[in-house]
Motif scaffolding. Structure first.
Motif, PDB file in Angstrom:
ATOM      1  N   LEU A   1       9.486  12.337  -6.817  1.00  0.00           N
ATOM      2  CA  LEU A   1       9.625  13.071  -5.426  1.00  0.00           C
ATOM      3  C   LEU A   1      11.073  13.455  -5.354  1.00  0.00           C
ATOM      4  O   LEU A   1      11.873  12.804  -5.818  1.00  0.00           O
ATOM      5  N   PRO A   2      11.272  14.223  -4.473  1.00  0.00           N
ATOM      6  CA  PRO A   2      12.841  14.892  -4.253  1.00  0.00           C
ATOM      7  C   PRO A   2      13.466  13.709  -3.533  1.00  0.00           C
ATOM      8  O   PRO A   2      13.229  12.803  -2.825  1.00  0.00           O
TER       9      PRO A   2
ATOM     10  N   GLU B   1      11.541  10.562   4.519  1.00  0.00           N
ATOM     11  CA  GLU B   1      10.926  10.338   5.642  1.00  0.00           C
ATOM     12  C   GLU B   1       9.357  10.816   5.532  1.00  0.00           C
ATOM     13  O   GLU B   1       8.285  10.142   5.818  1.00  0.00           O
ATOM     14  N   PRO B   2       8.915  11.759   5.130  1.00  0.00           N
ATOM     15  CA  PRO B   2       7.572  12.515   5.017  1.00  0.00           C
ATOM     16  C   PRO B   2       6.717  11.500   4.300  1.00  0.00           C
ATOM     17  O   PRO B   2       5.470  11.637   4.375  1.00  0.00           O
ATOM     18  N   PHE B   3       7.277  10.791   3.447  1.00  0.00           N
ATOM     19  CA  PHE B   3       6.488  10.109   2.152  1.00  0.00           C
ATOM     20  C   PHE B   3       6.402   8.541   2.621  1.00  0.00           C
ATOM     21  O   PHE B   3       5.714   7.843   1.817  1.00  0.00           O
ATOM     22  N   LEU B   4       7.146   8.194   3.579  1.00  0.00           N
ATOM     23  CA  LEU B   4       7.283   6.616   3.999  1.00  0.00           C
ATOM     24  C   LEU B   4       5.816   5.955   4.080  1.00  0.00           C
ATOM     25  O   LEU B   4       5.552   4.876   3.421  1.00  0.00           O
TER      26      LEU B   4
ATOM     27  N   HIS C   1       0.847  -1.361   0.124  1.00  0.00           N
ATOM     28  CA  HIS C   1      -0.023  -0.166  -0.153  1.00  0.00           C
ATOM     29  C   HIS C   1       0.876   1.184  -0.037  1.00  0.00           C
ATOM     30  O   HIS C   1       0.576   2.285  -0.543  1.00  0.00           O
ATOM     31  N   THR C   2       2.005   1.307   0.665  1.00  0.00           N
ATOM     32  CA  THR C   2       2.860   2.440   0.869  1.00  0.00           C
ATOM     33  C   THR C   2       4.183   2.474   0.418  1.00  0.00           C
ATOM     34  O   THR C   2       4.595   1.315  -0.249  1.00  0.00           O
ATOM     35  N   ILE C   3       4.803   3.575   0.408  1.00  0.00           N
ATOM     36  CA  ILE C   3       6.008   3.436  -0.093  1.00  0.00           C
ATOM     37  C   ILE C   3       7.081   2.881   1.019  1.00  0.00           C
ATOM     38  O   ILE C   3       7.898   1.768   0.538  1.00  0.00           O
ATOM     39  N   ARG C   4       6.768   2.509   2.183  1.00  0.00           N
ATOM     40  CA  ARG C   4       7.338   1.841   3.208  1.00  0.00           C
ATOM     41  C   ARG C   4       7.389   0.440   2.681  1.00  0.00           C
ATOM     42  O   ARG C   4       8.225  -0.324   2.811  1.00  0.00           O
TER      43      ARG C   4
ATOM     44  N   VAL D   1      15.560   3.161  -2.236  1.00  0.00           N
ATOM     45  CA  VAL D   1      15.140   4.506  -2.210  1.00  0.00           C
ATOM     46  C   VAL D   1      15.090   5.384  -3.318  1.00  0.00           C
ATOM     47  O   VAL D   1      14.089   6.078  -3.701  1.00  0.00           O
ATOM     48  N   TYR D   2      16.208   5.423  -4.108  1.00  0.00           N
ATOM     49  CA  TYR D   2      16.430   6.069  -5.178  1.00  0.00           C
ATOM     50  C   TYR D   2      15.497   5.762  -6.266  1.00  0.00           C
ATOM     51  O   TYR D   2      14.702   6.667  -6.874  1.00  0.00           O
ATOM     52  N   LEU D   3      15.487   4.678  -6.541  1.00  0.00           N
ATOM     53  CA  LEU D   3      14.430   4.022  -7.680  1.00  0.00           C
ATOM     54  C   LEU D   3      13.024   4.577  -7.507  1.00  0.00           C
ATOM     55  O   LEU D   3      12.243   5.015  -8.107  1.00  0.00           O
ATOM     56  N   ILE D   4      12.592   4.269  -6.021  1.00  0.00           N
ATOM     57  CA  ILE D   4      11.018   4.486  -5.758  1.00  0.00           C
ATOM     58  C   ILE D   4      10.918   5.804  -5.865  1.00  0.00           C
ATOM     59  O   ILE D   4       9.854   6.649  -6.465  1.00  0.00           O
ATOM     60  N   LEU D   5      11.555   6.932  -5.122  1.00  0.00           N
ATOM     61  CA  LEU D   5      11.514   8.220  -5.074  1.00  0.00           C
ATOM     62  C   LEU D   5      11.504   8.850  -6.587  1.00  0.00           C
ATOM     63  O   LEU D   5      10.710   9.677  -7.085  1.00  0.00           O
TER      64      LEU D   5
END
Length: 296
Positions: free
Chosen positions: A50-51, A56-59, A9-12, A41-45
């Protein structure tokens, strides 16, 4: 593959999945990131626009089914094809600079980039002084662009034998609006520059020896092999570069050459030349310097 799964469901969630997949596949990380977490982290963002420095704010942000599908496709390609992340996203970062890349060029990575950020101090006394710089084997044009920033009065001739690499370099030069400062030249080393002389000659040439080429991780097989392979001892092009550099350096000019892990082969190739080894984050034997006076 099905689109979204109820389990994600989430980025986490996607981050956990990616790190697990990358570790299980024993991927090699040598093109910008050094571990599975940073790569994930790089590939997902990047895939979510996303920056890249703000996780952290998007996890716990919930993802749409389309976003989950997009991320899973990236994860799958990274694992199944062993495709470097830079090629998946068509971008690479070096010392804070962003460059366009694709499989026509090797992914930017160079210890010389660190030295450019220091304006080659203390060997270059004044960054305002260099006016003519030659970069051999420019590839994506990354070092030429960085040198144009570091040496504001310099014009850089950036040379490559690959016309495809020069096409990529053109994209990056245009992106940084450096067309008036950087001349992209199709040439076999010095062949097309005539008798021109330079204050600096800088190069990160193909230097991987033939035995090491056979042992490269699969990720490196996606890169142009002509940009990596340096012959039996890795010094095929380096010998030519050093041999002819004296003809193209001004009286107080400098030649700066990156040779990776090939220090022993470099010392053996130039037994009568006192190479000055420059310290970098990779060690004290990755980049050497030679003064023009030594080459005459």
């Amino acid at each position: 593959m099905s689109t979204a799964s109820p389990a994600f469901h989430t980025i986490r969630d996607m981050l956990r999945l990616a790190v697990t997949r990358f570790n299980e596949a024993r991927l090699f990380f040598g093109h910008g990131n050094s571990n599975a977490f940073d790569e994930a982290v790089y590939l997902i963002l990047k895939s979510l626009s996303l920056p890249l420095d703000t996780l952290e704010p998007f996890l716990d942000a919930r993802l749409t089914p389309e976003e989950i599908s997009r991320i899973r496709r990236l994860i799958d390609r990274r694992v199944s094809e062993r495709m470097p992340a830079a090629y998946l996203t068509t971008e690479a970062w070096l010392q804070g600079y962003r460059f366009y890349v694709d499989q026509r060029v090797i992914i930017p990575r160079s210890f010389i980039a660190e030295l450019i950020m220091e304006q080659f101090a203390p060997w270059v006394d004044d960054p305002q002084t260099p006016h003519d710089i030659l970069e051999l084997c420019t590839g994506s044009g990354c070092l030429a662009i960085m040198m144009a920033d570091a040496f504001p009065h310099a014009v850089i001739d950036a040379v490559d034998l690959s016309t495809e690499a020069l096409d990529v370099a053109r994209i990056n030069v245009a992106e940084y609006e450096m067309a008036d400062r950087i001349n992209l030249i199709h040439s076999d080393l010095y062949q097309a520059i005539g008798q021109k002389k330079y204050d600096l000659i800088v190069t990160n040439p193909p230097y991987v020896n033939s035995a090491s080429m056979k042992k490269l991780p699969p990720e490196y097989q996606h890169e142009p092999q002509m940009a990596l392979a340096g012959g039996d001892d890795g010094m095929d092009l380096v010998r030519k570069i050093v041999r002819e550099a004296g003809q193209h350096l001004n009286e107080k000019g400098l030649l700066i050459v990156e040779i990776g892990n090939e220090a022993a082969h470099a010392e053996a190739a130039f037994p009568d030349l006192a190479l000055t080894w420059i310290s970098t984050s990779g060690g004290d034997d990755r980049v050497f310097l030679v003064e023009a006076s030594q080459l005459r």
